[in-house]
Design a protein around this motif. Sequence first.
Motif, PDB file in Angstrom:
ATOM      1  N   GLY A 135     -20.043 -65.294 -12.598  1.00  0.00           N
ATOM      2  CA  GLY A 135     -18.638 -65.283 -12.229  1.00  0.00           C
ATOM      3  C   GLY A 135     -18.028 -66.635 -11.958  1.00  0.00           C
ATOM      4  O   GLY A 135     -18.373 -67.640 -12.587  1.00  0.00           O
ATOM      5  N   ALA A 136     -17.123 -66.681 -10.994  1.00  0.00           N
ATOM      6  CA  ALA A 136     -16.324 -67.869 -10.731  1.00  0.00           C
ATOM      7  C   ALA A 136     -17.160 -69.092 -10.380  1.00  0.00           C
ATOM      8  O   ALA A 136     -16.810 -70.212 -10.753  1.00  0.00           O
ATOM      9  N   LEU A 137     -18.255 -68.913  -9.670  1.00  0.00           N
ATOM     10  CA  LEU A 137     -19.065 -70.058  -9.252  1.00  0.00           C
ATOM     11  C   LEU A 137     -19.995 -70.550 -10.358  1.00  0.00           C
ATOM     12  O   LEU A 137     -20.731 -71.514 -10.159  1.00  0.00           O
ATOM     13  N   SER A 138     -19.950 -69.909 -11.516  1.00  0.00           N
ATOM     14  CA  SER A 138     -20.750 -70.372 -12.645  1.00  0.00           C
ATOM     15  C   SER A 138     -20.005 -71.421 -13.466  1.00  0.00           C
ATOM     16  O   SER A 138     -20.558 -71.988 -14.410  1.00  0.00           O
ATOM     17  N   GLY A 167     -10.784 -68.240 -11.770  1.00  0.00           N
ATOM     18  CA  GLY A 167     -11.176 -69.424 -12.508  1.00  0.00           C
ATOM     19  C   GLY A 167     -12.505 -69.333 -13.221  1.00  0.00           C
ATOM     20  O   GLY A 167     -12.987 -70.333 -13.764  1.00  0.00           O
ATOM     21  N   GLY A 168     -13.118 -68.170 -13.232  1.00  0.00           N
ATOM     22  CA  GLY A 168     -14.389 -67.996 -13.913  1.00  0.00           C
ATOM     23  C   GLY A 168     -14.203 -67.443 -15.310  1.00  0.00           C
ATOM     24  O   GLY A 168     -13.081 -67.329 -15.815  1.00  0.00           O
ATOM     25  N   PRO A 169     -15.292 -67.082 -15.966  1.00  0.00           N
ATOM     26  CA  PRO A 169     -15.205 -66.487 -17.300  1.00  0.00           C
ATOM     27  C   PRO A 169     -14.445 -65.156 -17.241  1.00  0.00           C
ATOM     28  O   PRO A 169     -14.411 -64.502 -16.201  1.00  0.00           O
ATOM     29  N   PRO A 170     -13.803 -64.764 -18.352  1.00  0.00           N
ATOM     30  CA  PRO A 170     -13.147 -63.451 -18.390  1.00  0.00           C
ATOM     31  C   PRO A 170     -14.139 -62.348 -18.025  1.00  0.00           C
ATOM     32  O   PRO A 170     -15.302 -62.386 -18.427  1.00  0.00           O
ATOM     33  N   VAL A 171     -13.662 -61.391 -17.279  1.00  0.00           N
ATOM     34  CA  VAL A 171     -14.535 -60.323 -16.780  1.00  0.00           C
ATOM     35  C   VAL A 171     -14.339 -59.067 -17.609  1.00  0.00           C
ATOM     36  O   VAL A 171     -13.210 -58.654 -17.878  1.00  0.00           O
ATOM     37  N   PRO A 202      -9.864 -58.435 -14.916  1.00  0.00           N
ATOM     38  CA  PRO A 202      -9.996 -59.427 -15.999  1.00  0.00           C
ATOM     39  C   PRO A 202     -10.079 -60.872 -15.512  1.00  0.00           C
ATOM     40  O   PRO A 202     -10.803 -61.688 -16.083  1.00  0.00           O
ATOM     41  N   ASP A 203      -9.326 -61.220 -14.444  1.00  0.00           N
ATOM     42  CA  ASP A 203      -9.309 -62.613 -13.990  1.00  0.00           C
ATOM     43  C   ASP A 203     -10.378 -62.921 -12.947  1.00  0.00           C
ATOM     44  O   ASP A 203     -10.474 -64.047 -12.464  1.00  0.00           O
TER      45      ASP A 203
END
Length: 216
Positions: A135-138, A167-171, A202-203
């Motif tokens: 997620g976001a922390l990746s 701010g992470g990859p699309p979910v 999605p975000d």
Amino acid sequence: MSDNATSPMDDVMVLRDTARAQRVVIDDLNHRMKNMLMVVQAMARQSFRDDRPLDSSMDAFESRLRALASAHDLLLTRPVRHVAFLGVVESTIAPHDPGNARVNVSGPPLVLDAETAVAVAMALHELLTNASKYGALSTAAGTVTIAWSFVVGQAGGRVRLEWKERGGPPVKPPLRRGFGTRFIERTLAGEARGEAAIRFEPDGVRAVFEAPARRA
């Protein structure tokens, strides 16, 4: 007679009070040990599954054991039955956000009982681990917001926490509920008499959970 002298009856009362205090401590330790073993059992069941490699299962199980140990370290450093909610959040976040720049927290001062504190720490650890892997922390720019409030219902005071990744990859919603989601739900429901809901927006992932708490 010296003022410091005590009668045999006084000695008996002191011994009785000491024995009662020891029994309270022993009962509390037994209760905590049983709860901890139940948590470890749940972690083992959800970490070791037929459809995942043994190495991956071992990594997941060891990570959860470390998180459980850290949660209990937090309790042992405070000789009280209640723990500051902010302390639980900050100590759980620390290994995942060393610079304190990626995870933003806000909320009123609250306290949790020991069992609830461990359950909340384990749920947050699971969310942080998933955010770090997928997620976001990746990503370099991803962030997590953790905000909580105090609510009062029929069951008494509770903390309502909302977790949101950005701010992470699309979910994409998973085809089935993962072991992390089930672990969070079962940990909170079983150990903290709480509840949790995880949404794959999605975000970024959004999670909302509640657990018993009281104002500091």
